[in-house]
Design a protein around this motif. Structure first.
Motif, PDB file in Angstrom:
ATOM      1  N   UNK A 180       0.637  -1.193   0.004  1.00 51.19           N
ATOM      2  CA  UNK A 180       0.022  -0.105  -0.114  1.00 51.19           C
ATOM      3  C   UNK A 180       0.872   1.317  -0.105  1.00 51.19           C
ATOM      4  N   UNK A 181       1.976   1.268   0.722  1.00 53.57           N
ATOM      5  CA  UNK A 181       2.851   2.795   0.816  1.00 53.57           C
ATOM      6  C   UNK A 181       3.254   2.788  -0.363  1.00 53.57           C
ATOM      7  N   UNK A 182       3.270   1.700  -1.513  1.00 53.70           N
ATOM      8  CA  UNK A 182       4.073   2.184  -2.806  1.00 53.70           C
ATOM      9  C   UNK A 182       3.171   2.417  -4.120  1.00 53.70           C
ATOM     10  N   UNK A 183       1.599   2.533  -3.542  1.00 52.84           N
ATOM     11  CA  UNK A 183       0.507   2.796  -4.573  1.00 52.84           C
ATOM     12  C   UNK A 183       0.533   4.191  -5.071  1.00 52.84           C
ATOM     13  N   UNK A 184       0.520   4.280  -6.383  1.00 54.63           N
ATOM     14  CA  UNK A 184       0.663   5.735  -7.109  1.00 54.63           C
ATOM     15  C   UNK A 184      -0.795   5.777  -7.925  1.00 54.63           C
ATOM     16  N   UNK A 185      -1.117   6.971  -8.451  1.00 57.24           N
ATOM     17  CA  UNK A 185      -2.018   7.115  -9.409  1.00 57.24           C
ATOM     18  C   UNK A 185      -1.950   5.951 -10.761  1.00 57.24           C
TER      19      UNK A 185
END
Length: 72
Positions: free
Chosen positions: A44-49
């Motif tokens: 989750x900490x690595x999710x971008x648009x």
């Protein structure tokens, strides 16, 4: 503590499947050819648009318990 390195390329539509709860685990192949099934929530900490992209390193115990995940 053992480590594994792998790359992920999930676009925003693929990530949406996890966000909606349609999928819970991400299947990856490490650089040494090992297959791993990771819980989506550790990413989750690595999710971008755009989604989740990059090469990561994860540590884990001899019992298979996941440790730290970091982007390389």
């Amino acid at each position: 503590m053992p480590k594994a390195v792998f790359s992920i390329h999930l676009n925003s539509e693929q990530v949406l499947q996890y966000y909606k709860g349609l999928k819970q685990r991400v299947q990856v192949t490490t650089t040494d050819g090992q297959s791993m099934s990771l819980p989506y929530d550790i990413l989750l900490n690595f999710v971008t648009r755009e989604g989740i992209y990059g090469t990561f390193e994860i540590t884990y115990g001899s019992d298979g318990k996941l440790g730290e995940l970091k982007r390389l």
